[in-house]
Scaffold this motif. Structure first.
Motif, short mmCIF file in Angstrom:
data_model
loop_
_atom_site.label_atom_id
_atom_site.label_comp_id
_atom_site.label_asym_id
_atom_site.label_seq_id
_atom_site.Cartn_x
_atom_site.Cartn_y
_atom_site.Cartn_z
N LEU A 32 52.37 48.45 70.74
CA LEU A 32 51.69 49.71 70.44
C LEU A 32 50.54 49.97 71.41
O LEU A 32 50.31 51.11 71.83
CB LEU A 32 51.18 49.71 69.00
CG LEU A 32 52.25 49.77 67.92
CD1 LEU A 32 51.63 49.57 66.53
CD2 LEU A 32 53.01 51.08 67.99
N GLU A 33 49.81 48.92 71.78
CA GLU A 33 48.72 49.09 72.75
C GLU A 33 49.25 49.57 74.09
O GLU A 33 48.68 50.48 74.71
CB GLU A 33 47.95 47.77 72.93
CG GLU A 33 47.06 47.43 71.76
CD GLU A 33 46.27 46.14 71.98
OE1 GLU A 33 46.19 45.66 73.13
OE2 GLU A 33 45.74 45.61 70.99
N VAL A 34 50.33 48.98 74.56
CA VAL A 34 50.92 49.38 75.84
C VAL A 34 51.42 50.82 75.76
O VAL A 34 51.18 51.61 76.68
CB VAL A 34 52.06 48.42 76.24
CG1 VAL A 34 52.87 48.98 77.40
CG2 VAL A 34 51.50 47.05 76.59
N LEU A 35 52.09 51.18 74.68
CA LEU A 35 52.58 52.56 74.53
C LEU A 35 51.42 53.56 74.51
O LEU A 35 51.48 54.62 75.14
CB LEU A 35 53.42 52.69 73.26
CG LEU A 35 54.77 51.99 73.29
CD1 LEU A 35 55.45 52.06 71.92
CD2 LEU A 35 55.66 52.58 74.37
N PHE A 36 50.35 53.21 73.80
CA PHE A 36 49.18 54.10 73.75
C PHE A 36 48.53 54.22 75.12
O PHE A 36 48.15 55.31 75.54
CB PHE A 36 48.17 53.60 72.72
CG PHE A 36 47.05 54.56 72.48
CD1 PHE A 36 47.25 55.69 71.71
CD2 PHE A 36 45.80 54.35 73.03
CE1 PHE A 36 46.23 56.60 71.49
CE2 PHE A 36 44.77 55.25 72.83
CZ PHE A 36 44.98 56.38 72.06
N LEU A 37 48.41 53.11 75.85
CA LEU A 37 47.84 53.16 77.20
C LEU A 37 48.69 54.01 78.14
O LEU A 37 48.16 54.78 78.95
CB LEU A 37 47.69 51.75 77.77
CG LEU A 37 46.47 50.98 77.32
CD1 LEU A 37 46.52 49.55 77.84
CD2 LEU A 37 45.20 51.66 77.80
N LEU A 38 50.01 53.88 78.05
CA LEU A 38 50.89 54.70 78.88
C LEU A 38 50.74 56.18 78.55
O LEU A 38 50.70 57.03 79.45
CB LEU A 38 52.34 54.25 78.71
CG LEU A 38 52.70 52.90 79.34
CD1 LEU A 38 54.11 52.50 78.95
CD2 LEU A 38 52.52 52.94 80.84
N ALA A 39 50.64 56.50 77.26
CA ALA A 39 50.45 57.89 76.86
C ALA A 39 49.11 58.42 77.37
O ALA A 39 49.02 59.56 77.85
CB ALA A 39 50.53 58.02 75.34
#
Length: 115
Positions: free
Chosen positions: A93-100
């Motif tokens: 979730l952290e990686v997905l949020f950072l990518l967004a």
């Protein structure tokens, strides 16, 4: 009480400092933007477009956008660390949020600096 099981000691101070710095940047950028709008003559479309074409307005909006992104990241990271227990899910979730956030930041800066 929420207990963090996986956390580095540096997150607390770094997150606290990032929240304070980004809050100050957002306040200052907002003041520059509001004063710029208030000091402009009656806002017709041409005046409005000219106001936002100035370098200082683009810089203020860029700093504001970047500060909002960092401020949001620190808050979301803390929420994920506190409430998402499986580490693999939390990190995903952290990686997905950072990518967004990265995508949105690049998109916002492209719009702001379009000529």
């Amino acid at each position: 009480m929420v207990e963090r099981t996986v956390v580095g000691a540096h997150y607390g101070l770094r997150g606290w400092l990032a929240q304070r710095i980004t809050a100050v940047v957002m306040v200052l950028a907002t003041l520059v933007i509001v004063i710029g709008i208030w000091s402009a003559p009656p806002l017709t479309y041409a005046v409005w477009k000219g106001l936002f074409a100035k370098w200082w307005m683009g810089l203020s909006l860029s700093l504001f956008s970047l500060a909002v992104m960092l401020h949001a990241w620190v808050g979301v990271r803390d929420i994920l660390m506190d409430y998402v227990k499986p580490t693999a899910i939390r990190l995903t979730l952290e990686v997905l949020f950072l990518l967004a956030l990265a995508y949105y930041t690049v998109w916002a800066l492209q719009i702001l600096w379009r000529t």
